[in-house]
Design a protein around this motif. Structure first.
Motif, PDB file in Angstrom:
ATOM      1  N   GLU A 317       0.835  -1.216   0.000  1.00 22.80           N
ATOM      2  CA  GLU A 317       0.000   0.000   0.000  1.00 22.80           C
ATOM      3  C   GLU A 317       0.865   1.261   0.000  1.00 22.80           C
ATOM      4  OE1 GLU A 317      -2.933  -0.157   3.111  1.00 22.80           O
ATOM      5  OE2 GLU A 317      -3.887  -1.939   2.230  1.00 22.80           O
ATOM      6  N   LEU A 318       1.918   1.244   0.827  1.00 25.52           N
ATOM      7  CA  LEU A 318       2.814   2.427   0.876  1.00 25.52           C
ATOM      8  C   LEU A 318       3.498   2.632  -0.476  1.00 25.52           C
ATOM      9  CD1 LEU A 318       4.523   1.933   4.353  1.00 25.52           C
ATOM     10  CD2 LEU A 318       2.903   3.739   3.762  1.00 25.52           C
ATOM     11  N   SER A 319       3.883   1.518  -1.109  1.00 28.42           N
ATOM     12  CA  SER A 319       4.547   1.617  -2.416  1.00 28.42           C
ATOM     13  C   SER A 319       3.596   2.198  -3.452  1.00 28.42           C
ATOM     14  CB  SER A 319       5.026   0.239  -2.885  1.00 28.42           C
ATOM     15  OG  SER A 319       5.913  -0.308  -1.942  1.00 28.42           O
ATOM     16  N   ALA A 320       2.347   1.751  -3.407  1.00 30.45           N
ATOM     17  CA  ALA A 320       1.364   2.225  -4.390  1.00 30.45           C
ATOM     18  C   ALA A 320       1.057   3.712  -4.202  1.00 30.45           C
ATOM     19  CB  ALA A 320       0.090   1.397  -4.271  1.00 30.45           C
ATOM     20  N   GLN A 321       1.125   4.163  -2.930  1.00 32.83           N
ATOM     21  CA  GLN A 321       0.748   5.559  -2.647  1.00 32.83           C
ATOM     22  C   GLN A 321       1.924   6.514  -2.636  1.00 32.83           C
ATOM     23  OE1 GLN A 321      -0.771   5.124   1.288  1.00 32.83           O
ATOM     24  NE2 GLN A 321      -2.500   3.864   0.639  1.00 32.83           N
ATOM     25  N   VAL A 329      11.281   0.964   0.979  1.00 35.32           N
ATOM     26  CA  VAL A 329      12.175  -0.194   1.054  1.00 35.32           C
ATOM     27  C   VAL A 329      11.496  -1.298   1.857  1.00 35.32           C
ATOM     28  CG1 VAL A 329      14.476  -0.980   1.767  1.00 35.32           C
ATOM     29  CG2 VAL A 329      14.134   1.414   1.096  1.00 35.32           C
ATOM     30  N   GLY A 330      11.503  -2.496   1.315  1.00 34.74           N
ATOM     31  CA  GLY A 330      10.931  -3.628   2.031  1.00 34.74           C
ATOM     32  C   GLY A 330      12.006  -4.596   2.480  1.00 34.74           C
ATOM     33  N   GLY A 354       5.952  -3.866  -5.222  1.00 35.49           N
ATOM     34  CA  GLY A 354       6.129  -2.600  -5.926  1.00 35.49           C
ATOM     35  C   GLY A 354       7.045  -1.623  -5.217  1.00 35.49           C
ATOM     36  N   CYS A 355       7.930  -2.121  -4.347  1.00 31.53           N
ATOM     37  CA  CYS A 355       8.819  -1.201  -3.618  1.00 31.53           C
ATOM     38  C   CYS A 355      10.077  -0.898  -4.447  1.00 31.53           C
ATOM     39  CB  CYS A 355       9.189  -1.773  -2.250  1.00 31.53           C
ATOM     40  SG  CYS A 355       9.767  -3.458  -2.296  1.00 31.53           S
ATOM     41  N   ASP A 356      10.831   0.129  -4.019  1.00 34.95           N
ATOM     42  CA  ASP A 356      12.029   0.534  -4.766  1.00 34.95           C
ATOM     43  C   ASP A 356      13.197  -0.417  -4.514  1.00 34.95           C
ATOM     44  OD1 ASP A 356      11.204   3.224  -5.884  1.00 34.95           O
ATOM     45  OD2 ASP A 356      10.668   3.416  -3.780  1.00 34.95           O
ATOM     46  N   PHE A 357      13.299  -0.881  -3.279  1.00 37.53           N
ATOM     47  CA  PHE A 357      14.372  -1.813  -2.918  1.00 37.53           C
ATOM     48  C   PHE A 357      13.817  -2.886  -1.993  1.00 37.53           C
ATOM     49  CE2 PHE A 357      16.713   2.170  -3.695  1.00 37.53           C
ATOM     50  CZ  PHE A 357      17.655   1.718  -4.615  1.00 37.53           C
ATOM     51  N   LEU A 358      14.436  -4.053  -2.059  1.00 42.37           N
ATOM     52  CA  LEU A 358      14.069  -5.130  -1.143  1.00 42.37           C
ATOM     53  C   LEU A 358      15.355  -5.680  -0.523  1.00 42.37           C
ATOM     54  CD1 LEU A 358      11.417  -6.816  -0.351  1.00 42.37           C
ATOM     55  CD2 LEU A 358      12.449  -8.599  -1.732  1.00 42.37           C
ATOM     56  N   ASN A 380      16.947  -4.139  -6.432  1.00 39.11           N
ATOM     57  CA  ASN A 380      16.190  -2.940  -6.809  1.00 39.11           C
ATOM     58  C   ASN A 380      14.823  -3.358  -7.359  1.00 39.11           C
ATOM     59  OD1 ASN A 380      16.632  -3.781  -9.403  1.00 39.11           O
ATOM     60  ND2 ASN A 380      18.070  -2.138  -9.942  1.00 39.11           N
ATOM     61  N   SER A 381      14.048  -2.391  -7.835  1.00 36.83           N
ATOM     62  CA  SER A 381      12.670  -2.706  -8.233  1.00 36.83           C
ATOM     63  C   SER A 381      12.620  -3.640  -9.447  1.00 36.83           C
ATOM     64  CB  SER A 381      11.905  -1.414  -8.515  1.00 36.83           C
ATOM     65  OG  SER A 381      12.587  -0.675  -9.508  1.00 36.83           O
ATOM     66  N   ALA A 382      13.719  -3.698 -10.194  1.00 38.10           N
ATOM     67  CA  ALA A 382      13.759  -4.602 -11.346  1.00 38.10           C
ATOM     68  C   ALA A 382      14.232  -6.000 -10.943  1.00 38.10           C
ATOM     69  CB  ALA A 382      14.681  -4.019 -12.415  1.00 38.10           C
TER      70      ALA A 382
END
Ligand code: C5P
Length: 405
Positions: A317-321, A329-330, A354-358, A380-382
């Motif tokens: 949800e945070l990533s989407a918003q 970051v997750g 959908g986060c920027d980094f994991l 990263n997100s990719a």
């Protein structure tokens, strides 16, 4: 001047010259040195001869992970008596005896430490330790004042029990305070002006007033991240769920327990944050209903079925918003032992959330939780591996922050 000071920022890898002088409190210096090393800094100990009567060179070398220097006439070819001071981003002297303080005030360079201080333009942090009478002697008072006027930071001394039966001002401050003062002296960090929200710990989903469904997260890695970010100048909000480690000072701490509480706190704090790091282990499910009174076994049979319902995925949800420019970051803790399979799960997760980094780490019965160290892979997100780190949880935290920067 050292690399970090030259760059005008408090890099997480500072070159720290740690002076130890001859007082009984030298044993506490060992803990301060260890604290700095575990945070990923390079610590070079310069011990006076008197210091080595209190703490052995092997101890200081093992803890600092570097050779310990004490003699002006060693390493002459590399001009060590000035090289050590010139390379330092900060000089810390703990404990500093009345004698060393007097010599520093007068600019006396009759040992390696005195030479190193004179050859350096780095900030100087002095943690005095001596008997109360010596601390309150007009000579010491004047010397300390002179050093303060020249810009030195004097930490302590603390008031309390001294070596003998007497007590009063003169105790060396606790090792953590020496570490704090050393890092603070280097100035604003590379995260100054940034606001970061970190969630840490593990959520607890109530079953009844006394029971919950929880997990084994201790909050250590998340708290280490919050501490590292704060030391690097960030404005930190730590949403802390049932951690086994104390809430750190110097930041806004929002204590929470359940996933719903964590969600409310992190969503609120994220509205104005540059970075959100979801390090907390958030329960995926919660009991469908919470009993008002303690569930009694007499009212149950030999089995008790607990119906669980899905919790919202806060990270997704945070990533989407997220706002433009905001980083989310997750964390993913996986028990999967096979590296390739764990990576596949991580890649799947980064896409799903959908986060920027994991930040991916392996956990198990004896891994990941309640341990001092950690070992992580960052995606990263990719789904591309953009970093790997292992070591103490604070040094891993600093590597994660390096990546975000
Ligand atoms: O799906 P999984 O629980 O493995 O994902 C872990 C990541 O997602 C962590 O960053 C955790 O904080 C976050 N999470 C969440 N909401 C949930 C479950 C996990 O934000 N309900």
């Amino acid at each position: 001047m050292g690399e970090a000071a030259a760059a005008g920022a408090a890099s997480p890898r500072l070159n720290i010259l740690f002076g130890v002088t001859g007082g009984i409190a030298a044993y506490k210096a060992v803990h301060a040195i260890r604290g700095l090393v575990l945070e990923g800094h390079h610590v070079h100990v310069v011990a006076t001869e008197a210091a080595l009567r209190f703490v052995g060179k092997p101890t200081l070398e093992a803890i600092s992970r570097n050779p310990v220097h004490s003699d002006v006439y060693e390493g002459v070819a590399e001009v060590r008596h000035v090289a050590l001071g010139q390379a330092a981003d900060v000089i810390v002297i703990a404990p500093a005896t009345a004698n060393t303080i007097a010599k520093l005030a007068m600019g006396i360079a009759d040992d390696l430490l005195g030479n190193s201080v004179l050859a350096s333009t780095a900030p100087l942090v002095i943690a005095p330790a001596m008997h109360t009478e010596m601390w309150q002697h007009p000579a010491t008072v004047a010397n300390v004042e002179l050093l303060r006027q020249r810009g030195a930071t004097i930490v302590g001394p603390a008031v309390g029990q001294l070596t003998g039966s007497d007590s009063g001002p003169g105790r060396l401050v606790e090792p953590e305070e020496v570490v704090e003062a050393a890092l603070a002296a280097v100035g604003p960090g590379d995260l100054a002006g940034r606001s970061i929200v970190v969630t840490a710990g593990g959520t607890r989903e109530p079953i009844d007033p006394v029971r919950f469904v929880g997990n084994r997260s201790t909050g250590r890695q998340g708290v280490a991240l919050a501490i590292a970010a704060s030391r690097r100048g960030a404005d930190v909000t730590l949403v802390l769920a049932n951690a086994e480690v104390p809430a750190p000072a110097g930041m806004t701490v929002v204590p929470v327990s359940s996933t719903a509480e964590l969600q409310a706190a992190v969503t609120d704090a994220a509205a104005s944050a540059d970075v959100v790091v979801m390090a907390a282990a958030v329960a995926d499910y919660r009991p469908a209903s919470v009993a008002e009174a303690k569930i009694k076994k007499d009212s149950q049979g030999d089995t008790l079925a607990l119906e669980l319902v899905r919790n919202p995925d806060i990270l997704a949800e945070l990533s989407a918003q997220r706002r433009p420019g905001q980083l989310v970051v997750g964390f993913a803790a996986e028990t999967e032992g096979d590296d390739a399979e764990r990576l596949r799960l991580g890649r799947e997760k980064v896409t799903r959330k959908g986060c920027d980094f994991l930040v991916l780490n392996r956990v198990g019965w004896a891994e990941g939780f309640a341990t001092e160290g950690n070992s992580v892979t960052m995606l990263n997100s990719a789904g591309t591996i953009v970093g790997e780190a292992s070591g103490s949880k604070v040094s891993v935290a600093n590597r994660i922050l390096d990546l975000l920067i």
